[in-house]
Design an enzyme around this catalytic site. Structure first.
Site, PDB file in Angstrom:
ATOM      1  N   GLN A 135      -6.124  46.154  65.346  1.00  0.00           N
ATOM      2  CA  GLN A 135      -7.674  46.623  66.439  1.00  0.00           C
ATOM      3  C   GLN A 135      -8.729  46.644  66.386  1.00  0.00           C
ATOM      4  OE1 GLN A 135      -5.237  50.364  64.458  1.00  0.00           O
ATOM      5  NE2 GLN A 135      -5.037  50.222  67.411  1.00  0.00           N
ATOM      6  N   ASN A 182      -0.393  51.087  55.040  1.00  0.00           N
ATOM      7  CA  ASN A 182      -0.415  52.488  56.048  1.00  0.00           C
ATOM      8  C   ASN A 182       0.779  52.746  56.855  1.00  0.00           C
ATOM      9  OD1 ASN A 182      -2.505  54.249  58.046  1.00  0.00           O
ATOM     10  ND2 ASN A 182      -1.248  52.431  59.878  1.00  0.00           N
ATOM     11  N   GLU A 183       1.310  53.610  56.809  1.00  0.00           N
ATOM     12  CA  GLU A 183       2.051  54.292  57.796  1.00  0.00           C
ATOM     13  C   GLU A 183       3.221  53.625  57.688  1.00  0.00           C
ATOM     14  OE1 GLU A 183       0.516  55.293  61.326  1.00  0.00           O
ATOM     15  OE2 GLU A 183      -0.788  56.703  60.449  1.00  0.00           O
ATOM     16  N   GLU A 199      -6.252  59.204  57.964  1.00  0.00           N
ATOM     17  CA  GLU A 199      -6.630  58.749  59.223  1.00  0.00           C
ATOM     18  C   GLU A 199      -6.710  60.626  59.875  1.00  0.00           C
ATOM     19  OE1 GLU A 199      -4.405  56.410  61.382  1.00  0.00           O
ATOM     20  OE2 GLU A 199      -4.625  54.793  60.112  1.00  0.00           O
TER      21      GLU A 199
HETATM   22  C1  FCB Z   1      -2.049  55.720  63.856  1.00  0.00           C
HETATM   23  C2  FCB Z   1      -1.894  54.265  62.895  1.00  0.00           C
HETATM   24  C3  FCB Z   1      -3.683  53.820  63.764  1.00  0.00           C
HETATM   25  C4  FCB Z   1      -3.866  54.315  65.039  1.00  0.00           C
HETATM   26  C5  FCB Z   1      -3.654  55.958  65.287  1.00  0.00           C
HETATM   27  C6  FCB Z   1      -3.958  56.256  66.724  1.00  0.00           C
HETATM   28  O1  FCB Z   1      -1.029  56.466  63.346  1.00  0.00           O
HETATM   29  O2  FCB Z   1      -2.468  54.501  61.597  1.00  0.00           O
HETATM   30  O3  FCB Z   1      -4.279  52.685  64.283  1.00  0.00           O
HETATM   31  O4  FCB Z   1      -2.730  53.482  66.154  1.00  0.00           O
HETATM   32  O5  FCB Z   1      -2.394  56.209  64.776  1.00  0.00           O
END
Ligand code: FCB
Length: 443
Positions: free
Chosen positions: A23, A168-169, A350
């Site tokens: 990103q 991540n996620e 986040e």
């Molecule tokens: C999350 C992601 C991150 C970004 C945010 C807005 O799900 O981990 O990369 O896109 O959303």
């Protein structure tokens, strides 16, 4: 927004901001980086709202020193970034790329010199394309390749990174990347995407072992959590709510804490011993939260047992996501109640929002909605602390406006505005607000 002063946070609370490699970095072909699934996806017509890609993004690859200065001026105690697997091991297998590791070493050393803890995420969705060509996360071998890559990074940076986040996620990666096809690699397999859950979790467990074998730690994983709200008070809607909650919130959490998969989501690709690998003790759990999810029962012949519905009655961000700060308290207290003593300390890795922020005639960027958003979410963290949840940090998503996946450059999440024509960085009023908040908490 309440005008009451922000309550204090526990001593040593970690204040940070987060980004991810694809990103912000750009430098798509710098230093021998290989292609990732996001390079391929962004080049496929119709996949990205504005037709853009992360080829240049915020050009952080070339401007990381300027960005470290922004972090230092902000006063954060930690910076969460991700390492691009295709930069470190371009083919996904085979030789490492020392020049790619050099970049992360420069970044980590600059952060340390500025007194900022480097927090490294190893996988923020940018799988090397050759591994996708071999089946991606549908292929069990990808988990082994991930652990080898974790070893390579830990061998170089294990002595300096202050927190390692494996994935991540993984839920969002599975559901949007393999379930609906809205994200790379763009498969629309619906529930047939389920092996992707197991292979990511297995990759996580193998990577935890690889990191620890190098003496690297502490180690965490970051999951996406969302309170699930049934649309109506019917038995069918409540059943749909339970099913979606198990998929979104429990599928990637129950196995980490030794419970195996939730009923209804048993893995078709599970092998003996895998669950023990996945349940390796964690030092910390990363929690990402943006908004709750409304769910109703699907019609009997629908491909999934639930449908996502809009939650009405809340303010909305530029992503059209409802603003519900108390949802963060809900997920944090749910984790504490559900997993009890098995739950390690938690950091919110986040939390943030997109608004259409543009400079005014004087070149300043005012974003009062973001300040109100962050204020509300921090009060929700404080409320969860008061309810007994052990929360040790909070990272704003994101330091910079950046390339927001399928939305392209249209959605601005930064504390710092980026002009993508000139790459000029302009701190927004939320940056000053967060800087003052951190300074007041860390006198
Ligand atoms: C999350 C992601 C991150 C970004 C945010 C807005 O799900 O981990 O990369 O896109 O959303």
């Amino acid at each position: 927004m309440t005008t009451a002063p922000m309550p204090a946070f526990p001593a040593g609370f970690r204040w940070g901001v987060a980004t991810s490699a694809y990103q912000i970095e750009g430098g798509a072909s710098a230093d021998g980086r290989g292609p990732s699934i996001w390079d391929t996806f962004a080049r496929t017509p119709g996949r990205i709202a504005d037709g853009s890609s992360g080829d240049v993004a915020c050009d952080h690859y070339h401007r990381h020193r300027e960005d470290v200065t922004l972090l230092a001026d902000l006063g954060v105690s930690a910076y969460r970034f991700s390492v691009a697997w295709p930069r470190v091991r371009p083919g996904g297998t085979g030789a490492a790329n020392p020049a790619g590791l050099d970049f992360y070493e420069r970044l980590v050393d600059d952060l340390l010199a500025a007194g900022i803890d480097p927090v490294a995420t190893l996988y923020h969705w940018d799988l090397p394309q050759p591994l996708e060509d071999a089946g991606g996360w549908l292929n069990r071998d990808t988990a082994e390749r991930f652990a080898e890559y974790a070893d390579l990074v830990a061998a170089r940076l294990g002595d300096r990174v202050k927190l390692w986040i494996t994935f991540n996620e993984p839920f969002i990666h599975m559901s949007l990347g393999y379930g609906t096809g809205e994200h790379a690699p763009g498969h629309a397999l619906l529930m047939d995407a389920l092996p992707v859950a197991h292979h990511q979790l297995l990759g996580h467990g193998l990577a935890v072992a690889a990191l620890r074998a190098r003496g690297a730690g502490p180690v965490a994983i970051t999951n996406h959590y969302s309170p699930v709200v049934p649309a109506g008070d019917t038995a069918a809607d409540r059943a749909a709510q339970r099913a979606y909650h198990a998929l979104h919130n429990r599928l990637f959490t129950d196995p980490l804490f030794g419970r195996g998969y939730p009923p209804g989501f048993e893995s078709p690709v599970l092998r003996d011993g895998d669950l023990d690998v996945i349940a390796a003790p964690l030092d910390l759990l990363g929690v990402n939260y943006y908004n709750p999810t409304g769910i109703r029962a699907a019609p009997p012949d629908a491909p999934l047992p639930f449908e996502i519905v809009d939650l009405t009655g809340y303010p909305r961000t530029a992503c059209d996501w409802p603003v519900v700060p108390d949802g963060l308290r809900t997920v944090l207290t749910w984790l504490h109640a559900e997993y009890g003593d098995a739950l390690p300390p938690v950091q919110v890795t986040e939390s943030g929002c997109a608004y259409d922020d543009e400079p005014d005639a004087d070149g300043r960027v005012h974003d009062p909605e973001r300040i109100a958003y962050l204020d509300g979410h921090l009060r929700a963290v404080r409320a969860a602390l008061d309810a007994g949840v052990d929360i040790t940090g909070y990272f704003v998503w994101s330091l910079l406006d950046n390339w927001e996946w399928a939305e392209g450059f249209d959605k601005r999440f930064g504390l710092v505005h980026v002009d993508y024509d000139t790459q000029a960085r302009t701190p927004k009023s939320s940056y000053a607000w967060f800087r003052d908040l951190i300074a007041a908490d860390r006198p």
